[in-house]
Motif scaffolding. Sequence first.
Motif, short mmCIF file in Angstrom:
data_model
loop_
_atom_site.label_atom_id
_atom_site.label_comp_id
_atom_site.label_asym_id
_atom_site.label_seq_id
_atom_site.Cartn_x
_atom_site.Cartn_y
_atom_site.Cartn_z
N GLY A 47 -5.06 -12.92 0.26
CA GLY A 47 -6.26 -12.60 1.03
C GLY A 47 -6.42 -13.30 2.35
O GLY A 47 -7.17 -12.86 3.21
N LYS A 48 -5.71 -14.40 2.56
CA LYS A 48 -5.90 -15.16 3.80
C LYS A 48 -5.44 -14.37 5.02
O LYS A 48 -6.07 -14.41 6.08
N PHE A 49 -4.32 -13.66 4.89
CA PHE A 49 -3.77 -12.92 6.03
C PHE A 49 -3.69 -11.41 5.74
O PHE A 49 -2.75 -10.74 6.13
N GLN A 50 -4.69 -10.91 5.06
CA GLN A 50 -4.71 -9.47 4.79
C GLN A 50 -5.22 -8.68 6.00
O GLN A 50 -5.18 -7.46 6.02
N ASN A 51 -5.69 -9.39 7.01
CA ASN A 51 -6.15 -8.76 8.24
C ASN A 51 -5.07 -8.94 9.31
O ASN A 51 -4.70 -10.06 9.64
N ALA A 52 -4.56 -7.82 9.84
CA ALA A 52 -3.43 -7.86 10.77
C ALA A 52 -3.76 -8.65 12.04
O ALA A 52 -2.93 -9.40 12.54
N GLU A 53 -4.98 -8.49 12.57
CA GLU A 53 -5.35 -9.18 13.80
C GLU A 53 -5.35 -10.69 13.60
O GLU A 53 -4.84 -11.45 14.44
N GLU A 54 -5.93 -11.14 12.48
CA GLU A 54 -5.97 -12.58 12.18
C GLU A 54 -4.55 -13.12 11.96
O GLU A 54 -4.23 -14.24 12.35
N CYS A 55 -3.72 -12.30 11.35
CA CYS A 55 -2.34 -12.67 11.07
C CYS A 55 -1.58 -12.93 12.38
O CYS A 55 -0.93 -13.97 12.55
N ALA A 81 4.60 -5.13 9.80
CA ALA A 81 4.23 -3.76 9.39
C ALA A 81 4.89 -3.41 8.07
O ALA A 81 4.26 -2.80 7.19
N ASN A 82 6.15 -3.81 7.91
CA ASN A 82 6.86 -3.52 6.67
C ASN A 82 6.24 -4.25 5.49
O ASN A 82 6.13 -3.70 4.39
N ALA A 83 5.82 -5.50 5.73
CA ALA A 83 5.19 -6.28 4.65
C ALA A 83 3.91 -5.60 4.18
O ALA A 83 3.67 -5.44 2.98
N TYR A 84 3.07 -5.19 5.13
CA TYR A 84 1.84 -4.48 4.76
C TYR A 84 2.16 -3.14 4.09
O TYR A 84 1.51 -2.75 3.12
N ALA A 85 3.19 -2.46 4.61
CA ALA A 85 3.56 -1.15 4.05
C ALA A 85 3.99 -1.28 2.60
O ALA A 85 3.60 -0.47 1.75
N LEU A 136 -0.85 -1.49 2.06
CA LEU A 136 -1.98 -1.79 2.95
C LEU A 136 -1.81 -0.98 4.24
O LEU A 136 -1.47 -1.49 5.31
N CYS A 137 -2.07 0.32 4.12
CA CYS A 137 -1.79 1.26 5.20
C CYS A 137 -2.57 0.96 6.47
O CYS A 137 -2.02 1.02 7.58
N LYS A 138 -3.86 0.66 6.33
CA LYS A 138 -4.69 0.41 7.50
C LYS A 138 -4.17 -0.76 8.32
O LYS A 138 -4.17 -0.74 9.55
N GLN A 139 -3.70 -1.80 7.62
CA GLN A 139 -3.21 -2.97 8.32
C GLN A 139 -1.85 -2.70 8.97
O GLN A 139 -1.56 -3.21 10.05
N ALA A 140 -1.03 -1.88 8.31
CA ALA A 140 0.26 -1.49 8.91
C ALA A 140 0.03 -0.72 10.21
O ALA A 140 0.70 -0.95 11.22
N ASN A 143 9.37 1.51 17.77
CA ASN A 143 10.66 2.19 17.62
C ASN A 143 10.68 3.02 16.35
O ASN A 143 9.71 3.05 15.58
N ILE A 144 11.78 3.70 16.14
CA ILE A 144 11.88 4.62 15.00
C ILE A 144 11.79 3.87 13.68
O ILE A 144 11.26 4.39 12.69
N ILE A 145 12.26 2.60 13.66
CA ILE A 145 12.20 1.80 12.43
C ILE A 145 10.75 1.54 12.04
O ILE A 145 10.36 1.69 10.87
N MET A 146 9.94 1.15 13.02
CA MET A 146 8.52 0.88 12.77
C MET A 146 7.81 2.13 12.23
O MET A 146 7.05 2.06 11.25
N LEU A 147 8.06 3.27 12.85
CA LEU A 147 7.37 4.49 12.43
C LEU A 147 7.86 4.96 11.07
O LEU A 147 7.07 5.51 10.29
N ASN A 148 9.12 4.75 10.77
CA ASN A 148 9.61 5.07 9.43
C ASN A 148 8.91 4.22 8.38
O ASN A 148 8.62 4.67 7.27
N MET A 149 8.62 2.96 8.74
CA MET A 149 7.90 2.07 7.82
C MET A 149 6.49 2.59 7.55
O MET A 149 5.99 2.50 6.43
N LEU A 150 5.86 3.14 8.58
CA LEU A 150 4.52 3.68 8.40
C LEU A 150 4.54 4.91 7.49
O LEU A 150 3.65 5.10 6.66
N ILE A 151 5.55 5.76 7.65
CA ILE A 151 5.70 6.91 6.75
C ILE A 151 5.82 6.41 5.32
O ILE A 151 5.21 6.96 4.40
N ASN A 152 6.61 5.34 5.14
CA ASN A 152 6.78 4.77 3.81
C ASN A 152 5.48 4.21 3.26
O ASN A 152 5.16 4.37 2.07
N ALA A 153 4.70 3.56 4.14
CA ALA A 153 3.42 2.98 3.71
C ALA A 153 2.48 4.06 3.19
O ALA A 153 1.89 3.94 2.12
#
Length: 454
Positions: free
Chosen positions: A311-319, A339-343, A347-351, A366-376
């Motif tokens: 819970g300490k770093f569940q917020n992407a901005e704070e992280c 992004a991959n960790a959240y995915a 934790l889709c919203k944070q990704a 990049n394509i890697i980041m967006l692929n991670m979001l698809i996975n999330a």
Amino acid sequence: MLTMSTDDPRLGQELSSELYNYSICDCCKVGDFDRAMSLLAQMEAQGFQLSALSYTYLIEALGSVGRTLEAEMLFQEMICSGQKPRLNLCNTLLRGFLKKGLLGLAVGLLQEMDDLRIQRNQETYEIFVDYYVNAGRLEDTWSTINEMKRKGFQLNSFMYSKIVELYRDNGMWKKAIGVVEEIRERGVSLDRHIYNSIIDTFGKYGELGEALELFEKMEKEGVRPDIVTWNSLIKWHCKEGDLTKALHLFTNMQEQGLYPDPKIFMTIISHLGELGKWDVIEKTFESMKFRGNKKCWAVYAILVDICGQYGKFQNAEECIQALRSEGLVVSANIFCVLANAYAQQGLCKQAVKVLQIMEAEGIEPNIIMLNMLINAFGNAGRHMEALSIYHHIKESGMSPDVVTYTTLMKAFIRSKKFDKVPEIYKEMEYSGCTPDRKARQMLQIALMMLERRH
């Protein structure tokens, strides 16, 4: 090297154009890219022009931090000013485009190189082969290799390692191993590139004993394993569920003086987390503190927190703010890791938030980041959002790769939208990507489920 502030009185002197160029190069060297761009704007406002060296520094610097479109704009400006870029700069830009999945821009740059009579070299071909293999574009890979041979370039260890990976990803792992014989016949030494590709091939197909045996042979022959070698062995032992061996390798890697990258650390702790071994995660993290760069601890601490859902770093901005408070420069690679960790934790919203912060800072995903979001989104059962990311990739001028398609197919299967899987499979074939073993398996699953429904 000369430096100046934006209000330096020397700017009004006769050599102010030269001083601007010196200062822009200095800014690039220390990573102050925003100031470099600000100086460029001031310079152009006074009617001055960048030197070829300044263009090179700026384009390479922007490309290195993921600001590819700005780099491309400056490249075009350089050509329009009548300055001919060097081959090394073209190769740097090509690599940046393809890392983003911007195949169209890369092919366009090749045409510009031909128009400017800038001859391609071995590195140019290797950049494209590396991309085509990773993207699953089988036909394009062989076409490039054949063109390379016609131009008189020899296949080196890097190219052979890519051929091994090509066979590996298309289910022909025995043929991949057979390449070793051809390599020996041609007198090419088995260097780290080839060893890494073969070890990864054994690992992918569950032949972990063979992978470890080759690893030992590699060391005996004086070829020192690098971070890629260790990562591959650790990853496949995790996938096979042998976490004891994975942790043993993880420790040995550090004893060899290699500090683990965040991706492989995330692989280990996520598998431990699935088994509820939080004490082992904490122990693994604590043991790393005595071996690595102190600034990197913050990244690993945050990954432990996300994976453990403390819970300490569940917020992407704070992280991200926490990382910066430790003096860490948050690069495109760090953004992807977060992004991959959240995915992985669903934790889709944070990704998505990581993506938004990244874009707000001028770093194109990049394509890697967006692929991670698809996975999330796929893991969360939100197939429509996963599909929207896929459309965003295409609308952004990127070329979806084999991972994009297989991840989207997996998202549809998770949501029981089996009728969509054959459509995506056809789009994959039409795009030039060759469906790999995983894609073919998912298609079979979807067709089987559709047949049961009827």
